[in-house]
Design a protein around this motif. Structure first.
Motif, PDB file in Angstrom:
ATOM      1  N   UNK A   1       0.843  -1.195   0.000  1.00 51.94           N
ATOM      2  CA  UNK A   1       0.000   0.000   0.000  1.00 51.94           C
ATOM      3  C   UNK A   1       0.881   1.249   0.000  1.00 51.94           C
ATOM      4  N   UNK A   2       0.544   2.199  -0.867  1.00 52.70           N
ATOM      5  CA  UNK A   2       1.285   3.453  -0.921  1.00 52.70           C
ATOM      6  C   UNK A   2       0.845   4.350   0.233  1.00 52.70           C
ATOM      7  N   UNK A   3       1.803   5.025   0.852  1.00 53.56           N
ATOM      8  CA  UNK A   3       1.511   5.927   1.962  1.00 53.56           C
ATOM      9  C   UNK A   3       1.740   7.371   1.520  1.00 53.56           C
ATOM     10  N   UNK A   4       0.753   8.247   1.766  1.00 56.32           N
ATOM     11  CA  UNK A   4       0.872   9.661   1.417  1.00 56.32           C
ATOM     12  C   UNK A   4       0.573  10.495   2.657  1.00 56.32           C
ATOM     13  N   UNK A   5       0.996  11.756   2.607  1.00 57.79           N
ATOM     14  CA  UNK A   5       0.774  12.623   3.762  1.00 57.79           C
ATOM     15  C   UNK A   5      -0.671  13.104   3.836  1.00 57.79           C
ATOM     16  N   UNK A   6      -1.135  13.770   2.757  1.00 56.04           N
ATOM     17  CA  UNK A   6      -2.508  14.266   2.714  1.00 56.04           C
ATOM     18  C   UNK A   6      -3.131  13.887   1.371  1.00 56.04           C
ATOM     19  N   UNK A   7      -4.269  13.232   1.420  1.00 58.38           N
ATOM     20  CA  UNK A   7      -5.028  12.912   0.208  1.00 58.38           C
ATOM     21  C   UNK A   7      -6.135  13.951   0.047  1.00 58.38           C
ATOM     22  N   UNK A   8      -6.159  14.608  -1.101  1.00 56.62           N
ATOM     23  CA  UNK A   8      -7.205  15.574  -1.427  1.00 56.62           C
ATOM     24  C   UNK A   8      -8.137  14.910  -2.429  1.00 56.62           C
ATOM     25  N   UNK A   9      -9.395  14.726  -2.045  1.00 59.12           N
ATOM     26  CA  UNK A   9     -10.350  14.033  -2.904  1.00 59.12           C
ATOM     27  C   UNK A   9     -11.071  15.069  -3.762  1.00 59.12           C
ATOM     28  N   UNK A  10     -10.764  15.078  -5.045  1.00 62.36           N
ATOM     29  CA  UNK A  10     -11.369  16.026  -5.968  1.00 62.36           C
ATOM     30  C   UNK A  10     -10.349  17.017  -6.486  1.00 62.36           C
ATOM     31  N   UNK A  11     -10.314  17.183  -7.826  1.00 64.17           N
ATOM     32  CA  UNK A  11      -9.343  18.080  -8.437  1.00 64.17           C
ATOM     33  C   UNK A  11      -9.985  19.271  -9.114  1.00 64.17           C
ATOM     34  N   UNK A  12     -11.166  19.683  -8.631  1.00 65.94           N
ATOM     35  CA  UNK A  12     -11.790  20.896  -9.140  1.00 65.94           C
ATOM     36  C   UNK A  12     -11.301  22.111  -8.382  1.00 65.94           C
ATOM     37  N   UNK A  13     -12.102  23.178  -8.382  1.00 69.27           N
ATOM     38  CA  UNK A  13     -11.668  24.428  -7.758  1.00 69.27           C
ATOM     39  C   UNK A  13     -11.344  24.243  -6.279  1.00 69.27           C
ATOM     40  N   UNK A  14     -12.135  23.430  -5.580  1.00 69.32           N
ATOM     41  CA  UNK A  14     -11.919  23.245  -4.143  1.00 69.32           C
ATOM     42  C   UNK A  14     -10.659  22.438  -3.868  1.00 69.32           C
ATOM     43  N   UNK A  15     -10.484  21.354  -4.607  1.00 68.65           N
ATOM     44  CA  UNK A  15      -9.309  20.518  -4.405  1.00 68.65           C
ATOM     45  C   UNK A  15      -8.015  21.213  -4.784  1.00 68.65           C
ATOM     46  N   UNK A  16      -8.054  21.996  -5.862  1.00 73.08           N
ATOM     47  CA  UNK A  16      -6.855  22.718  -6.274  1.00 73.08           C
ATOM     48  C   UNK A  16      -6.487  23.794  -5.260  1.00 73.08           C
ATOM     49  N   UNK A  17      -7.507  24.515  -4.760  1.00 74.51           N
ATOM     50  CA  UNK A  17      -7.239  25.515  -3.728  1.00 74.51           C
ATOM     51  C   UNK A  17      -6.680  24.854  -2.470  1.00 74.51           C
ATOM     52  N   UNK A  18      -7.223  23.694  -2.122  1.00 74.11           N
ATOM     53  CA  UNK A  18      -6.727  22.973  -0.947  1.00 74.11           C
ATOM     54  C   UNK A  18      -5.277  22.556  -1.143  1.00 74.11           C
ATOM     55  N   UNK A  19      -4.951  22.036  -2.325  1.00 71.54           N
ATOM     56  CA  UNK A  19      -3.579  21.608  -2.592  1.00 71.54           C
ATOM     57  C   UNK A  19      -2.615  22.783  -2.485  1.00 71.54           C
ATOM     58  N   UNK A  20      -2.995  23.927  -3.008  1.00 71.13           N
ATOM     59  CA  UNK A  20      -2.138  25.110  -2.943  1.00 71.13           C
ATOM     60  C   UNK A  20      -1.868  25.519  -1.495  1.00 71.13           C
ATOM     61  N   UNK A  21      -2.917  25.577  -0.685  1.00 67.18           N
ATOM     62  CA  UNK A  21      -2.743  26.031   0.694  1.00 67.18           C
ATOM     63  C   UNK A  21      -2.032  24.980   1.542  1.00 67.18           C
ATOM     64  N   UNK A  22      -2.214  23.718   1.246  1.00 69.97           N
ATOM     65  CA  UNK A  22      -1.477  22.666   1.957  1.00 69.97           C
ATOM     66  C   UNK A  22       0.018  22.770   1.660  1.00 69.97           C
ATOM     67  N   UNK A  23       0.377  23.044   0.409  1.00 64.33           N
ATOM     68  CA  UNK A  23       1.789  23.212   0.066  1.00 64.33           C
ATOM     69  C   UNK A  23       2.380  24.405   0.814  1.00 64.33           C
ATOM     70  N   UNK A  24       1.607  25.475   0.963  1.00 58.73           N
ATOM     71  CA  UNK A  24       2.097  26.644   1.703  1.00 58.73           C
ATOM     72  C   UNK A  24       2.335  26.317   3.166  1.00 58.73           C
ATOM     73  N   UNK A  25       1.647  25.304   3.674  1.00 60.23           N
ATOM     74  CA  UNK A  25       1.855  24.870   5.065  1.00 60.23           C
ATOM     75  C   UNK A  25       2.987  23.851   5.176  1.00 60.23           C
ATOM     76  N   UNK A  26       3.649  23.562   4.047  1.00 65.28           N
ATOM     77  CA  UNK A  26       4.765  22.634   4.067  1.00 65.28           C
ATOM     78  C   UNK A  26       4.364  21.178   3.959  1.00 65.28           C
TER      79      UNK A  26
END
Length: 351
Positions: A1-26
């Motif tokens: 099983x692959x292990x990831x830090x944060x899984x964001x479900x959905x790649x629309x406007x909400x998921x993309x915004x979430x990914x951006x802000x998560x990256x800013x948090x390191x």
């Protein structure tokens, strides 16, 4: 099983915004998008759709909507903007990856993917929107109607309805816009439980969203106090109010029954109808969280301003009235994504 830090479900406007802000948090998000591109539901909306908010108020965090900030972008412009936003993100975005279910796995989450794949994530952001779950209310006699019943999610252009008798059910922006567009091709009745409520798109030369932003109404954290969402206003530059007043479309109270190809109106009259089009909105598309116990009996998430009240490592972005009236819009998801990312960053540091 692959292990990831944060899984964001959905790649629309909400998921993309979430990914951006998560990256800013390191943090290192992995975005899981069921469709073939990171643009959410926008490519599947009806062809004539334009934003009700100007481009200057329709940006995700970190990348402004280019061009004239006062224009109202078309659907295809939004799709192009989201594609470019995704291309600029320093995040792992995986398309054609649908999450089937999520379960608790001790201190992590176990994600089962369609096709048999599995992931383990320390935290999850549910940002899958609503388009995948159109709301089909129980309307009087609808099960006895022999014509076509379609949801606005399946509407693209008016030409296939030419010459038909069409009843559009709903009183929101999409219902009125679709009904007015169809009225040039078909005999259209807009059926609503209450009279349509219009809001002027511009006042004193300023767009409504300028006023909402200037007064602070757009960001008021009132979502937690709403037991029932308020009646939606139709944002109008004058065209739709005039169209309804002219009877194109005709506006009637919701029909009281249907039988065969006829619907019965509140005054007892009947009318032959070919199609009933349901512009009745959507519900959160979060069925994959059911095994986790994160939803109530209606399938709605148990949360407080986007933070799950059942699982500390679970957050939401893009829910209607999640925190404010703009929470599920391009202009508002960024603010809620910041709150979700900060919460998850604190949670992961503590664990």
């Amino acid at each position: 099983m692959e292990h990831v830090e944060v899984a964001v479900i959905g790649g629309g406007q909400s998921g993309l915004a979430a990914a951006h802000t998560l990256r800013r948090e390191g943090l290192q998000p992995v975005v899981l998008e069921a469709s073939e591109q990171a643009a959410g539901s926008w490519p599947r909306y009806y062809d004539s759709l334009t934003l009700f908010s100007p481009a200057g108020y329709s940006s995700l965090p970190g990348m402004a909507f280019d061009g004239d900030p006062d224009r109202y972008p078309h659907r295809d412009e939004v799709v192009d903007y989201l594609r470019r936003y995704a291309d600029r993100l320093d995040a792992d975005i995986r398309t054609r990856t649908r999450v089937r279910e999520i379960r608790s796995d001790g201190s992590a989450f176990a994600l089962a993917l369609e096709g048999g794949g599995r992931l383990s994530a320390r935290a999850v952001v549910a940002a899958s929107g609503t388009f995948g779950r159109p709301h089909r209310p129980a309307l009087p006699g609808l099960e006895d109607f022999s014509g076509a019943v379609v949801h606005a999610a399946g509407y693209r252009v008016p030409e296939p309805f030419a010459g038909q008798g069409v009843v559009v059910v709903g009183a929101g922006n999409s219902a009125v816009q679709i009904a007015a567009e169809l009225a040039a091709h078909a005999r259209v009745t807009l059926a609503t439980r209450h009279p349509v409520r219009f809001a002027r798109q511009q006042t004193l030369g300023r767009d409504l969203h300028w006023w909402l932003n200037r007064t602070g109404i757009d960001t008021l954290p009132i979502g937690r106090f709403l037991r029932t969402p308020p009646t939606q206003l139709v944002i109008d530059d004058g065209r739709y109010r005039a169209a309804v007043a002219a009877g194109a479309p005709d506006r009637q109270p919701l029909f009281t029954g249907a039988d065969g190809s006829k619907v019965t109106w509140a005054d007892g009259s009947t009318e032959e109808v070919d199609t009933i089009l349901l512009a009745t909105g959507y519900r959160p598309d979060l069925g994959y969280l059911a095994p986790l116990g994160a939803l109530d009996v209606r399938g709605h998430p148990l949360h407080r301003e986007g933070v799950s009240t059942t699982h500390a490592g679970l957050a939401y972005v893009g829910l209607e009235w999640q925190r404010s009236l703009s929470s599920n819009s391009l202009r508002g998801v960024g603010r809620d994504a910041v709150r979700a990312a900060r919460h998850l960053a604190v949670h992961l540091r503590r664990h």
